[in-house]
Design an enzyme around this catalytic site. Structure first.
Site, mmCIF file in Angstrom:
data_model
loop_
_atom_site.group_PDB
_atom_site.id
_atom_site.type_symbol
_atom_site.label_atom_id
_atom_site.label_comp_id
_atom_site.label_asym_id
_atom_site.label_seq_id
_atom_site.Cartn_x
_atom_site.Cartn_y
_atom_site.Cartn_z
ATOM 1 C CB SER A 90 -0.928 0.005 1.221
ATOM 2 O OG SER A 90 -0.173 0.154 2.420
ATOM 3 C CE1 TYR A 119 11.876 -8.816 1.398
ATOM 4 C CE2 TYR A 119 12.322 -9.480 3.658
ATOM 5 C CZ TYR A 119 11.485 -9.453 2.560
ATOM 6 O OH TYR A 119 10.257 -10.073 2.616
ATOM 7 C CG LEU A 151 7.693 -11.776 -1.077
ATOM 8 C CD1 LEU A 151 8.901 -10.976 -1.574
ATOM 9 C CD2 LEU A 151 8.141 -13.217 -0.831
ATOM 10 C CG HIS A 168 1.064 -4.215 4.066
ATOM 11 N ND1 HIS A 168 0.830 -3.613 5.278
ATOM 12 C CD2 HIS A 168 0.707 -3.299 3.123
ATOM 13 C CE1 HIS A 168 0.330 -2.410 5.093
ATOM 14 N NE2 HIS A 168 0.267 -2.189 3.788
ATOM 15 C CG LEU A 185 -4.167 3.841 8.291
ATOM 16 C CD1 LEU A 185 -3.759 5.191 8.874
ATOM 17 C CD2 LEU A 185 -5.683 3.750 8.165
#
Length: 216
Positions: free
Chosen positions: A106, A177, A133, A131, A120
């Site tokens: 988002s 990451y 994976l 948010h 949100l």
């Protein structure tokens, strides 16, 4: 299509009879007569998710996260919420129509993630908050997570308002990451129960010709 063919039984004058035969439109496909064209789903497809994908998404996520930490980043109502408000911030990987991996994100409008960012979507924001994976259990250990993340970052390049991607993860995932181009920016202000997280970010603009490195 009509074709004239010779029928073996001779006519009254002793000559073979010529009769028309209607051929199937698939005649001669791929060089072999009678071979039918098969209608199949794409072997591999990447597309944005929709609310109709929510149940399949949650089933993969629940197995991946609850078995490890007892918590899910997103539950079914939250998944539907984000896939309704901002489906363009998601990406699913489908193999022959089956969802095998996904990312849900988002937009966020602050430099760092906060507790509010978990629930949100801020349309005016410049940060793509990833948010979750997750990869289906039968497709893990195949590099699909890093490939999907790379494709997602390329997908974000098409959205001119997005300047960076941000996420939070537990310490054991930080190296994954970082190999995919993210950098650690410090401890995350968000906590879930007793769990604490590290926040990582990655610039998005200017990545249109970015090539994956050996780890991603």
């Amino acid at each position: 299509m009509e074709e004239t063919v010779v029928v073996g039984t001779p006519g009254a004058d002793g000559m073979p009879v010529l009769k028309p035969r209607i051929l199937s439109p698939t005649w001669g496909l791929a060089g072999s007569p009678g071979r039918q064209r098969r209608h199949t789903l794409p072997a591999s497809e990447f597309r944005c998710l929709s609310p109709e994908d929510a149940i399949g998404v949650f089933e993969i996520e629940r197995e991946a996260f609850i078995s490890v930490s007892g918590n899910c980043p997103l539950y079914i109502d939250e998944i539907r919420y984000f896939l309704t408000l901002c489906p363009e911030m998601s990406l699913g990987w489908f193999e022959e129509g089956r969802l095998v991996a996904f990312i849900i994100g988002s937009l966020w409008d602050q430099d760092r993630l906060t507790q509010e960012s978990l629930t949100l979507h801020r349309p005016g924001g410049h940060t793509a908050h990833i948010h979750v994976l997750a990869v289906h259990r039968t497709f893990r250990q195949q590099g699909k997570g890093s490939i999907l993340l790379w494709r997602y970052l390329q997908h974000l390049c098409c959205q001119s308002s997005v300047r960076r991607a941000a996420l939070m993860c537990e310490d054991f995932l930080v190296s994954f990451y970082e190999k995919c181009g993210f950098r650690t920016v410090g401890p995350c202000a968000v906590s879930v129960g007793t769990l604490s997280f590290t926040e990582l970010q990655c610039p998005v603009q200017g990545r249109a010709f970015f090539r994956r490195n050996s780890g991603c």
